[in-house]
Design a protein around this motif. Structure first.
Motif, PDB file in Angstrom:
ATOM      1  N   ARG A   1       3.818   8.664   3.513  1.00  0.00           N
ATOM      2  CA  ARG A   1       4.485   9.802   4.145  1.00  0.00           C
ATOM      3  C   ARG A   1       4.574  11.001   3.202  1.00  0.00           C
ATOM      4  NH1 ARG A   1       7.645   5.780   6.920  1.00  0.00           N
ATOM      5  NH2 ARG A   1       9.072   5.593   5.141  1.00  0.00           N
ATOM      6  N   GLU A   2       4.753  10.746   1.918  1.00  0.00           N
ATOM      7  CA  GLU A   2       4.913  11.829   0.945  1.00  0.00           C
ATOM      8  C   GLU A   2       3.583  12.379   0.429  1.00  0.00           C
ATOM      9  OE1 GLU A   2       7.756  13.382   0.059  1.00  0.00           O
ATOM     10  OE2 GLU A   2       8.663  12.183   1.657  1.00  0.00           O
ATOM     11  N   SER A   3       2.480  11.725   0.747  1.00  0.00           N
ATOM     12  CA  SER A   3       1.170  12.206   0.288  1.00  0.00           C
ATOM     13  C   SER A   3       0.719  13.390   1.133  1.00  0.00           C
ATOM     14  CB  SER A   3       0.142  11.078   0.370  1.00  0.00           C
ATOM     15  OG  SER A   3      -0.111  10.716   1.715  1.00  0.00           O
ATOM     16  N   ARG A   4      -0.099  14.234   0.530  1.00  0.00           N
ATOM     17  CA  ARG A   4      -0.564  15.456   1.194  1.00  0.00           C
ATOM     18  C   ARG A   4      -2.082  15.576   1.136  1.00  0.00           C
ATOM     19  NH1 ARG A   4       3.722  14.741   2.670  1.00  0.00           N
ATOM     20  NH2 ARG A   4       5.583  16.074   2.595  1.00  0.00           N
ATOM     21  N   THR A   5      -2.759  14.447   1.126  1.00  0.00           N
ATOM     22  CA  THR A   5      -4.210  14.416   1.030  1.00  0.00           C
ATOM     23  C   THR A   5      -4.800  13.646   2.206  1.00  0.00           C
ATOM     24  OG1 THR A   5      -3.972  12.472  -0.409  1.00  0.00           O
ATOM     25  CG2 THR A   5      -4.294  14.609  -1.495  1.00  0.00           C
ATOM     26  N   PRO A   6      -6.100  13.837   2.484  1.00  0.00           N
ATOM     27  CA  PRO A   6      -6.722  13.122   3.610  1.00  0.00           C
ATOM     28  C   PRO A   6      -6.768  11.611   3.437  1.00  0.00           C
ATOM     29  CG  PRO A   6      -8.072  14.992   2.943  1.00  0.00           C
ATOM     30  CD  PRO A   6      -7.031  14.821   1.887  1.00  0.00           C
ATOM     31  N   TYR A   7      -6.739  11.142   2.179  1.00  0.00           N
ATOM     32  CA  TYR A   7      -6.840   9.710   1.914  1.00  0.00           C
ATOM     33  C   TYR A   7      -5.696   9.267   1.006  1.00  0.00           C
ATOM     34  CZ  TYR A   7     -11.617  10.917   3.258  1.00  0.00           C
ATOM     35  OH  TYR A   7     -12.710  11.415   3.910  1.00  0.00           O
ATOM     36  N   VAL A   8      -5.310   7.994   1.153  1.00  0.00           N
ATOM     37  CA  VAL A   8      -4.343   7.379   0.236  1.00  0.00           C
ATOM     38  C   VAL A   8      -4.962   6.097  -0.311  1.00  0.00           C
ATOM     39  CG1 VAL A   8      -2.235   8.359   1.200  1.00  0.00           C
ATOM     40  CG2 VAL A   8      -3.178   6.269   2.203  1.00  0.00           C
ATOM     41  N   PHE A   9      -4.819   5.914  -1.608  1.00  0.00           N
ATOM     42  CA  PHE A   9      -5.339   4.730  -2.284  1.00  0.00           C
ATOM     43  C   PHE A   9      -4.152   3.863  -2.673  1.00  0.00           C
ATOM     44  CE2 PHE A   9      -7.270   3.027  -6.465  1.00  0.00           C
ATOM     45  CZ  PHE A   9      -7.831   1.930  -5.825  1.00  0.00           C
ATOM     46  N   LEU A  10      -3.958   2.744  -1.987  1.00  0.00           N
ATOM     47  CA  LEU A  10      -2.869   1.829  -2.290  1.00  0.00           C
ATOM     48  C   LEU A  10      -3.304   0.911  -3.430  1.00  0.00           C
ATOM     49  CD1 LEU A  10      -1.577   0.845   1.265  1.00  0.00           C
ATOM     50  CD2 LEU A  10      -1.114   2.889  -0.101  1.00  0.00           C
TER      51      LEU A  10
ATOM     52  N   VAL B   1      -0.485  10.911  -8.087  1.00  0.00           N
ATOM     53  CA  VAL B   1       0.003   9.532  -8.110  1.00  0.00           C
ATOM     54  C   VAL B   1       1.472   9.507  -7.722  1.00  0.00           C
ATOM     55  CG1 VAL B   1       0.447   7.492  -9.525  1.00  0.00           C
ATOM     56  CG2 VAL B   1      -1.645   8.816  -9.880  1.00  0.00           C
ATOM     57  N   ILE B   2       1.799   8.653  -6.756  1.00  0.00           N
ATOM     58  CA  ILE B   2       3.189   8.434  -6.350  1.00  0.00           C
ATOM     59  C   ILE B   2       3.537   6.984  -6.642  1.00  0.00           C
ATOM     60  CG2 ILE B   2       4.834   8.409  -4.438  1.00  0.00           C
ATOM     61  CD1 ILE B   2       3.098  10.497  -3.028  1.00  0.00           C
ATOM     62  N   VAL B   3       4.544   6.770  -7.482  1.00  0.00           N
ATOM     63  CA  VAL B   3       5.062   5.434  -7.754  1.00  0.00           C
ATOM     64  C   VAL B   3       6.347   5.265  -6.957  1.00  0.00           C
ATOM     65  CG1 VAL B   3       5.990   3.859  -9.496  1.00  0.00           C
ATOM     66  CG2 VAL B   3       4.049   5.346 -10.063  1.00  0.00           C
ATOM     67  N   VAL B   4       6.387   4.231  -6.124  1.00  0.00           N
ATOM     68  CA  VAL B   4       7.579   3.947  -5.326  1.00  0.00           C
ATOM     69  C   VAL B   4       8.204   2.681  -5.884  1.00  0.00           C
ATOM     70  CG1 VAL B   4       8.527   3.595  -3.026  1.00  0.00           C
ATOM     71  CG2 VAL B   4       6.451   4.976  -3.321  1.00  0.00           C
ATOM     72  N   ASP B   5       9.389   2.836  -6.475  1.00  0.00           N
ATOM     73  CA  ASP B   5      10.040   1.719  -7.143  1.00  0.00           C
ATOM     74  C   ASP B   5      11.025   1.012  -6.211  1.00  0.00           C
ATOM     75  OD1 ASP B   5      10.535   0.305  -9.771  1.00  0.00           O
ATOM     76  OD2 ASP B   5      12.575   0.862  -9.184  1.00  0.00           O
ATOM     77  N   ASN B   6      10.899  -0.307  -6.149  1.00  0.00           N
ATOM     78  CA  ASN B   6      11.715  -1.135  -5.258  1.00  0.00           C
ATOM     79  C   ASN B   6      12.943  -1.697  -5.970  1.00  0.00           C
ATOM     80  OD1 ASN B   6      11.091  -1.443  -2.470  1.00  0.00           O
ATOM     81  ND2 ASN B   6       9.130  -2.391  -3.014  1.00  0.00           N
ATOM     82  N   GLY B   7      13.763  -0.819  -6.525  1.00  0.00           N
ATOM     83  CA  GLY B   7      14.997  -1.283  -7.153  1.00  0.00           C
ATOM     84  C   GLY B   7      14.783  -2.129  -8.384  1.00  0.00           C
ATOM     85  N   SER B   8      13.776  -1.789  -9.207  1.00  0.00           N
ATOM     86  CA  SER B   8      13.490  -2.569 -10.415  1.00  0.00           C
ATOM     87  C   SER B   8      14.692  -2.595 -11.356  1.00  0.00           C
ATOM     88  CB  SER B   8      12.283  -1.987 -11.153  1.00  0.00           C
ATOM     89  OG  SER B   8      11.108  -2.106 -10.375  1.00  0.00           O
TER      90      SER B   8
ATOM     91  N   THR C   1      -4.542  10.548  -2.736  1.00  0.00           N
ATOM     92  CA  THR C   1      -3.300  10.291  -3.459  1.00  0.00           C
ATOM     93  C   THR C   1      -3.189   8.792  -3.702  1.00  0.00           C
ATOM     94  OG1 THR C   1      -2.160  12.177  -2.457  1.00  0.00           O
ATOM     95  CG2 THR C   1      -0.774  10.434  -3.372  1.00  0.00           C
ATOM     96  N   VAL C   2      -2.866   8.417  -4.936  1.00  0.00           N
ATOM     97  CA  VAL C   2      -2.677   7.017  -5.288  1.00  0.00           C
ATOM     98  C   VAL C   2      -1.207   6.658  -5.073  1.00  0.00           C
ATOM     99  CG1 VAL C   2      -2.919   5.248  -7.072  1.00  0.00           C
ATOM    100  CG2 VAL C   2      -4.488   7.214  -7.032  1.00  0.00           C
ATOM    101  N   VAL C   3      -0.970   5.578  -4.328  1.00  0.00           N
ATOM    102  CA  VAL C   3       0.394   5.108  -4.071  1.00  0.00           C
ATOM    103  C   VAL C   3       0.549   3.725  -4.693  1.00  0.00           C
ATOM    104  CG1 VAL C   3       2.081   4.452  -2.316  1.00  0.00           C
ATOM    105  CG2 VAL C   3       0.607   6.451  -1.948  1.00  0.00           C
ATOM    106  N   ILE C   4       1.498   3.603  -5.625  1.00  0.00           N
ATOM    107  CA  ILE C   4       1.717   2.347  -6.340  1.00  0.00           C
ATOM    108  C   ILE C   4       3.124   1.830  -6.053  1.00  0.00           C
ATOM    109  CG2 ILE C   4       1.772   1.209  -8.590  1.00  0.00           C
ATOM    110  CD1 ILE C   4       0.011   3.478  -9.659  1.00  0.00           C
ATOM    111  N   PRO C   5       3.267   0.735  -5.334  1.00  0.00           N
ATOM    112  CA  PRO C   5       4.593   0.106  -5.203  1.00  0.00           C
ATOM    113  C   PRO C   5       4.918  -0.647  -6.486  1.00  0.00           C
ATOM    114  CG  PRO C   5       2.960  -1.166  -4.007  1.00  0.00           C
ATOM    115  CD  PRO C   5       2.230   0.015  -4.584  1.00  0.00           C
ATOM    116  N   ASN C   6       6.132  -0.523  -6.958  1.00  0.00           N
ATOM    117  CA  ASN C   6       6.503  -1.153  -8.223  1.00  0.00           C
ATOM    118  C   ASN C   6       7.800  -1.943  -8.077  1.00  0.00           C
ATOM    119  OD1 ASN C   6       6.301  -1.427 -11.253  1.00  0.00           O
ATOM    120  ND2 ASN C   6       8.291  -0.410 -11.119  1.00  0.00           N
TER     121      ASN C   6
END
Length: 319
Positions: free
Chosen positions: A75-84, A33-40, A4-9
């Motif tokens: 935490r929200e990913s459901r795969t063995p690996y996470v790609f930050l 892909v999970i995009v986590v937005d920091n109050g943009s 799962t790709v995790v992108i902080p934005n």
């Protein structure tokens, strides 16, 4: 895919759509892909969701920092690996599968750093992971040097979380990215914790990511970065080194801080750097910081010795 790709934005309007477009084309099977937005405030997250409805979007009401964002995505990913992945990047085809394959082959790996190159000039390296030394200095391997010199896999002190894959089962042992960092050196910290537990970190040159970063801003230094890097470096040492190791390294650490103070004085940020060091000392005294400190365990003594030897060697490595 197993990743799962995790992108902080945060206000990534200029880059986020291009990043997601590259992910859409990067692999035969499109990754989660999970995009986590920091109050943009620039509507970048909402526009990305409209243009790429297949992504999952998590929105914070305010900027909680890099660490809180990636922790939520992990935490929200459901795969063995996470790609930050930083939002100011473009992923070359096959990048994720190359990182995933490396993790599959080498089960002792905690993380693998991608080959980050300058977006405007891909012949120049942006980074191949990090080293850390007994001077208290973190080095971005290869930054500003010809990319052709960094075509071989290698072991690292820690991966650069701007473009790195992590084993989720190992993250359950190390714990989350430490939100006390807010930004900078959190990847060195978590890589350090993994090393204490006996894991290793690596660099995979066949996984290529284009990174805008400071190449676009025009400066590698600013008050925010200098302050938080100084603050977090003090905290990093306190948190991961047992008292005896701190005492052993104290002369070198003090020399390293002195040299950095002079360096930033010449850059016009001397006061900011010293202020960051002082804030780092204050941070170490907080009850929450003491609770997060890695407790020495005899079964990890061999790992501490290997780390210490590497800290000494890294003072002389040309990266």
């Amino acid at each position: 895919m197993k990743t799962t790709v995790v992108i902080p934005n945060y206000n990534g309007k200029k880059y986020l759509a291009d990043c997601l477009s590259s992910l859409e084309r990067a692999e035969k099977e499109r990754p989660a892909v999970i995009v986590v937005d920091n109050g943009s405030q620039d509507a970048s997250a909402q526009e990305a969701k409209e243009a790429f409805p297949w992504i999952r979007l998590i929105c914070f009401p305010e900027n909680r920092g890099f660490d809180a964002a990636v922790n939520e995505g992990i935490r929200e990913s459901r795969t063995p690996y996470v790609f930050l992945l930083n939002n100011d990047t473009k992923v070359r085809p096959g990048c994720i599968s190359a990182l995933e394959a490396r993790m599959e082959r080498e089960k002792e790996l905690f993380s693998v750093s991608a080959r980050m190159v300058d977006m405007r000039n891909p012949e120049i390296m942006d980074g191949a992971g990090d080293l850390y030394s007994a001077l208290g200095w973190a080095y971005a391997i290869g930054k500003g040097k010809p990319a052709a010199y960094y075509g071989k896999p290698r072991k690292l002190f820690s991966a650069c979380a701007g473009a790195a894959i992590y084993r989720k089962s190992a993250l359950e042992l190390t714990g989350d990215f430490d939100v006390s960092h807010f930004a900078y050196l959190e990847d060195v910290d978590i890589g350090y914790r993994a090393r204490i537990l006996g894991f290793s970190n690596a660099y995979e040159p066949s996984a290529v990511v284009l990174h805008a970063g400071s190449a676009t801003s025009g400066s590698r230094y600013n008050e925010f970065k200098v302050f938080y890097s100084a603050r977090n470096n003090v905290y990093l040492i306190y948190k991961n080194m047992p008292p005896l190791q701190i005492l052993l390294n104290a002369p070198l650490l003090l020399a390293g801080f002195a040299v950095k103070t002079l360096f930033f004085l010449k850059k016009g940020y001397g006061g900011t750097y010293v202020k960051g060091l002082c804030e780092g000392i204050r941070l170490c005294r907080e009850p929450a910081s003491r609770a997060r400190r890695v407790r020495f365990k005899g079964k990890n003594l061999g790992n501490y010795i290997r780390i210490q030897m590497e800290l000494w060697v890294n003072m002389f490595r040309r990266v």
